[in-house]
Design an enzyme around this catalytic site. Structure first.
Site, PDB file in Angstrom:
ATOM      1  N   ASP A   1      42.881 -41.918 -16.883  1.00 54.96           N
ATOM      2  CA  ASP A   1      41.996 -43.036 -16.550  1.00 54.96           C
ATOM      3  C   ASP A   1      41.628 -43.792 -17.824  1.00 54.96           C
ATOM      4  O   ASP A   1      41.665 -43.220 -18.922  1.00 54.96           O
ATOM      5  CB  ASP A   1      40.694 -42.536 -15.909  1.00 54.96           C
ATOM      6  CG  ASP A   1      40.953 -41.835 -14.595  1.00 54.96           C
ATOM      7  OD1 ASP A   1      41.983 -42.128 -13.958  1.00 54.96           O
ATOM      8  OD2 ASP A   1      40.122 -40.985 -14.227  1.00 54.96           O
TER       9      ASP A   1
HETATM   10  N1  URA Z   1      41.631 -36.454 -13.689  1.00 55.03           N
HETATM   11  C1  URA Z   1      40.783 -37.515 -13.768  1.00 55.03           C
HETATM   12  O1  URA Z   1      39.820 -37.583 -13.022  1.00 55.03           O
HETATM   13  N2  URA Z   1      41.045 -38.461 -14.681  1.00 55.03           N
HETATM   14  C2  URA Z   1      42.065 -38.412 -15.545  1.00 55.03           C
HETATM   15  O2  URA Z   1      42.231 -39.312 -16.356  1.00 55.03           O
HETATM   16  C3  URA Z   1      42.935 -37.304 -15.466  1.00 55.03           C
HETATM   17  C4  URA Z   1      42.699 -36.342 -14.524  1.00 55.03           C
END
Ligand code: URA
Length: 253
Positions: free
Chosen positions: A118
């Site tokens: 993310d």
């Molecule tokens: N899980 C999440 O919530 N975000 C990420 O970036 C990776 C795994």
């Protein structure tokens, strides 16, 4: 008419192995004679064997030997605020946020990022130009471990850890944590280390929100056999030949 393939075309196996950095020509001959070398899935112990280095898949002691130096495998420590996309589309019009592409823009290879982080997550993002390897590393059937450090409000009770291990129902199906431990406590906050096999969108954040511990910081510290270690945020490094061999091994390539 195409020229028929002659059996003595190609290069001697010991030369190909030595050229790939496995060891001296002599040491490679010993590996072959000892039956430790496989070409296209079959043990080859005859020293004169010739192979085509452009197409042969070679393993020594079960570990893949990379022959093509145009295949690259990189590790980025993605900083917070950087988008996991290789698309440079918006650049003509100016972009609001940097992307992981910016870190490899100077490279000539066409790279894929292996899964996503993310925009507000940090840590290890693998990038490579071997599409099959990238595909397998993210496909749930290969169950490659991904390790995350998640900062959450504490304290985290043992019952929460048990629930994570038992499996939690999310709106798009259940998710199970493979391993979890409390790595640190910082006043009212705790840092959980979790190992998951899957990579659904926002999976760690959704999972921890569901058990009452919303994530304020998320860092991926490991992807299969590759560790983030002390790599500085915003830097890219080339994986070592050992790391590359380990990556191919975890997905049976
Ligand atoms: N899980 C999440 O919530 N975000 C990420 O970036 C990776 C795994």
């Amino acid at each position: 008419m195409p020229t028929p393939q002659l059996p003595d075309e190609g290069e001697r196996l010991q030369k190909v192995l030595a050229g790939a950095g496995v060891g001296s020509r002599r040491a490679c001959e010993e590996l072959i004679a000892d039956g430790r070398v496989k070409v296209d899935g079959k043990v080859v112990s005859r020293l004169g064997t010739r192979v085509d280095p452009r197409t042969a898949v070679i393993h020594v002691d079960g570990k893949r030997v990379m022959l093509d130096d145009k295949v690259v495998h990189l590790a980025l420590n993605k900083p917070r605020g950087v988008l996991s996309t290789m698309s440079d589309e918006q650049s003509k019009f100016g972009r609001a946020r940097p992307t992981v592409y910016d870190y490899v823009a100077e490279r000539s290879e066409r790279l894929f990022h292996v899964g996503r982080l993310d925009v507000d997550s940090e840590g290890l993002l693998l990038m490579m130009n071997d599409g099959e390897l990238a595909h397998r590393l993210t496909h749930p059937s290969y169950e490659v471990d991904k390790t995350y450090m998640a900062e959450v409000p504490g304290p985290v009770k043992p019952a929460v850890l048990r629930r994570l291990l038992a499996g939690v129902e999310l709106e798009d199906g259940p998710v199970k944590v493979h391993k979890v431990r409390i790595s640190d406590t910082l006043g009212q906050r705790a840092v959980l280390e979790l190992v998951l096999h899957e990579g659904r969108k926002h999976i760690v954040k959704r999972l921890l929100a569901e058990v009452g511990h919303p994530v304020s910081r998320l860092v991926r510290t490991r992807f299969g056999p590759i560790r983030l270690g002390h790599q500085r945020p915003g830097t890219v490094r080339r994986l070592t030949s050992h790391e590359v061999a380990d990556l191919y091994k975890v997905v049976d390539l």
